[in-house]
Design a protein around this motif. Structure first.
Motif, mmCIF file in Angstrom:
data_model
loop_
_atom_site.group_PDB
_atom_site.id
_atom_site.type_symbol
_atom_site.label_atom_id
_atom_site.label_comp_id
_atom_site.label_asym_id
_atom_site.label_seq_id
_atom_site.Cartn_x
_atom_site.Cartn_y
_atom_site.Cartn_z
ATOM 1 N N ALA A 49 0.847 -1.191 0.000
ATOM 2 C CA ALA A 49 0.000 0.000 0.000
ATOM 3 C C ALA A 49 0.881 1.239 0.000
ATOM 4 O O ALA A 49 2.027 1.191 0.449
ATOM 5 N N ALA A 50 0.343 2.342 -0.504
ATOM 6 C CA ALA A 50 1.083 3.601 -0.515
ATOM 7 C C ALA A 50 0.131 4.774 -0.373
ATOM 8 O O ALA A 50 -1.068 4.664 -0.683
ATOM 9 N N ILE A 51 0.707 5.879 0.095
ATOM 10 C CA ILE A 51 -0.058 7.114 0.248
ATOM 11 C C ILE A 51 0.775 8.245 -0.341
ATOM 12 O O ILE A 51 1.981 8.332 -0.102
ATOM 13 N N SER A 52 0.135 9.090 -1.116
ATOM 14 C CA SER A 52 0.857 10.141 -1.828
ATOM 15 C C SER A 52 1.215 11.289 -0.896
ATOM 16 O O SER A 52 0.761 11.369 0.240
ATOM 17 N N TRP A 53 2.024 12.211 -1.402
ATOM 18 C CA TRP A 53 2.502 13.309 -0.584
ATOM 19 C C TRP A 53 1.524 14.462 -0.528
ATOM 20 O O TRP A 53 1.459 15.167 0.470
ATOM 21 N N SER A 54 0.747 14.677 -1.558
ATOM 22 C CA SER A 54 -0.021 15.916 -1.649
ATOM 23 C C SER A 54 -1.448 15.777 -1.135
ATOM 24 O O SER A 54 -1.791 16.285 -0.078
ATOM 25 N N ASN A 55 -2.266 15.068 -1.881
ATOM 26 C CA ASN A 55 -3.682 14.963 -1.502
ATOM 27 C C ASN A 55 -3.979 13.706 -0.717
ATOM 28 O O ASN A 55 -5.132 13.356 -0.527
ATOM 29 N N SER A 56 -2.913 13.018 -0.298
ATOM 30 C CA SER A 56 -3.057 11.789 0.477
ATOM 31 C C SER A 56 -3.852 10.727 -0.268
ATOM 32 O O SER A 56 -4.565 9.937 0.345
ATOM 33 N N GLY A 57 -3.727 10.744 -1.606
ATOM 34 C CA GLY A 57 -4.311 9.658 -2.365
ATOM 35 C C GLY A 57 -3.657 8.345 -1.992
ATOM 36 O O GLY A 57 -2.482 8.315 -1.602
ATOM 37 N N THR A 58 -4.411 7.268 -2.080
ATOM 38 C CA THR A 58 -3.895 5.967 -1.678
ATOM 39 C C THR A 58 -3.983 4.955 -2.810
ATOM 40 O O THR A 58 -4.751 5.133 -3.763
ATOM 41 N N TYR A 59 -3.205 3.904 -2.674
ATOM 42 C CA TYR A 59 -3.181 2.846 -3.682
ATOM 43 C C TYR A 59 -2.848 1.549 -2.969
ATOM 44 O O TYR A 59 -1.976 1.532 -2.090
ATOM 45 N N TYR A 60 -3.546 0.478 -3.338
ATOM 46 C CA TYR A 60 -3.381 -0.799 -2.650
ATOM 47 C C TYR A 60 -3.143 -1.931 -3.636
ATOM 48 O O TYR A 60 -3.665 -1.929 -4.755
ATOM 49 N N ALA A 61 -2.406 -2.917 -3.163
ATOM 50 C CA ALA A 61 -2.315 -4.160 -3.914
ATOM 51 C C ALA A 61 -3.668 -4.855 -3.847
ATOM 52 O O ALA A 61 -4.394 -4.742 -2.848
ATOM 53 N N ASP A 62 -4.005 -5.587 -4.899
ATOM 54 C CA ASP A 62 -5.294 -6.271 -4.936
ATOM 55 C C ASP A 62 -5.458 -7.230 -3.751
ATOM 56 O O ASP A 62 -6.555 -7.418 -3.239
ATOM 57 N N ALA A 98 10.066 5.586 1.218
ATOM 58 C CA ALA A 98 9.542 6.920 0.926
ATOM 59 C C ALA A 98 10.164 7.483 -0.333
ATOM 60 O O ALA A 98 11.301 7.151 -0.689
ATOM 61 N N LYS A 99 9.404 8.332 -0.993
ATOM 62 C CA LYS A 99 9.880 8.992 -2.217
ATOM 63 C C LYS A 99 9.273 10.379 -2.257
ATOM 64 O O LYS A 99 8.046 10.534 -2.129
ATOM 65 N N PRO A 100 10.106 11.392 -2.459
ATOM 66 C CA PRO A 100 9.569 12.758 -2.428
ATOM 67 C C PRO A 100 8.726 13.092 -3.643
ATOM 68 O O PRO A 100 9.019 12.652 -4.762
ATOM 69 N N TYR A 101 7.688 13.861 -3.430
ATOM 70 C CA TYR A 101 6.827 14.400 -4.485
ATOM 71 C C TYR A 101 6.274 13.325 -5.417
ATOM 72 O O TYR A 101 6.144 13.556 -6.628
ATOM 73 N N ALA A 102 5.945 12.189 -4.855
ATOM 74 C CA ALA A 102 5.438 11.088 -5.676
ATOM 75 C C ALA A 102 3.966 10.823 -5.372
ATOM 76 O O ALA A 102 3.479 11.089 -4.271
ATOM 77 N N THR A 103 3.280 10.280 -6.363
ATOM 78 C CA THR A 103 1.940 9.774 -6.108
ATOM 79 C C THR A 103 2.058 8.371 -5.524
ATOM 80 O O THR A 103 3.106 7.725 -5.588
ATOM 81 N N ALA A 104 0.963 7.897 -4.969
ATOM 82 C CA ALA A 104 0.964 6.561 -4.387
ATOM 83 C C ALA A 104 1.232 5.509 -5.458
ATOM 84 O O ALA A 104 2.001 4.565 -5.250
ATOM 85 N N ARG A 105 0.610 5.683 -6.596
ATOM 86 C CA ARG A 105 0.774 4.699 -7.669
ATOM 87 C C ARG A 105 2.221 4.695 -8.185
ATOM 88 O O ARG A 105 2.783 3.636 -8.469
ATOM 89 N N ALA A 106 2.814 5.864 -8.315
ATOM 90 C CA ALA A 106 4.198 5.949 -8.795
ATOM 91 C C ALA A 106 5.148 5.275 -7.803
ATOM 92 O O ALA A 106 6.099 4.594 -8.204
ATOM 93 N N LEU A 107 4.907 5.469 -6.534
ATOM 94 C CA LEU A 107 5.771 4.837 -5.536
ATOM 95 C C LEU A 107 5.658 3.319 -5.608
ATOM 96 O O LEU A 107 6.640 2.605 -5.405
ATOM 97 N N SER A 108 4.494 2.814 -5.925
ATOM 98 C CA SER A 108 4.296 1.364 -5.942
ATOM 99 C C SER A 108 5.178 0.658 -6.962
ATOM 100 O O SER A 108 5.475 -0.525 -6.813
ATOM 101 N N VAL A 109 5.612 1.349 -7.982
ATOM 102 C CA VAL A 109 6.443 0.744 -9.033
ATOM 103 C C VAL A 109 7.824 1.378 -9.109
ATOM 104 O O VAL A 109 8.610 1.057 -10.006
ATOM 105 N N ALA A 110 8.152 2.240 -8.180
ATOM 106 C CA ALA A 110 9.436 2.933 -8.209
ATOM 107 C C ALA A 110 10.597 1.956 -7.999
ATOM 108 O O ALA A 110 10.491 1.005 -7.221
ATOM 109 N N THR A 111 11.683 2.211 -8.683
ATOM 110 C CA THR A 111 12.892 1.379 -8.551
ATOM 111 C C THR A 111 14.035 2.138 -7.911
ATOM 112 O O THR A 111 15.139 1.623 -7.777
#
Length: 126
Positions: A49-62, A98-111
């Motif tokens: 799971a991840a939460i973004s930096w700005s609007n606290s959008g979230t993203y989850y694994a199925d 953690a990753k700065p200025y990222a969306t939740a979805r972007a963090l989920s696949v970040a390398t």
């Protein structure tokens, strides 16, 4: 470099709940997206799971959607992972990153996630 520290793991029966915490050592925590990953013995690390930096959008694994909830408290430099309806297959070491200025979805696949905690173990018994 920012340091992250996980806590809250433990042993719980199937169907139970746990709340994990990820606390950061930085004055600029609010600009970081934060995610949870897990790794079981013999398996690859997987996104949870991840939460973004700005609007606290979230993203989850199925596999955890509808059972886990991620939230942040910027005043406490902490991101929480509330885990309910736990299953034996949720057993793993849980790590935050953690990753700065990222969306939740972007963090989920970040390398390029340079900031990781030491992890906290979650064990779910059947």
């Amino acid at each position: 470099q920012m340091q992250l520290e996980e806590s809250g793991g433990g042993l719980v029966q199937a169907g139970g709940s746990l709340r994990l915490s990820c606390t950061a050592s930085t004055r600029t925590f609010s600009v970081y997206a934060v995610g949870w990953f897990r790794q079981a013995p013999g398996k690859e690390r997987e996104f949870v799971a991840a939460i973004s930096w700005s609007n606290s959008g979230t993203y989850y694994a199925d596999s955890v959607a509808g059972r886990f909830t991620i939230a942040r408290d910027n005043a406490k430099n902490t991101v929480y992972l509330q885990m309910t309806s736990l299953r034996p297959e949720d057993t793993a070491g849980y790590y935050c990153a953690a990753k700065p200025y990222a969306t939740a979805r972007a963090l989920s696949v970040a390398t390029d996630l340079g900031s990781w905690g030491q992890g906290t173990q979650v064990t779910v018994s059947s």
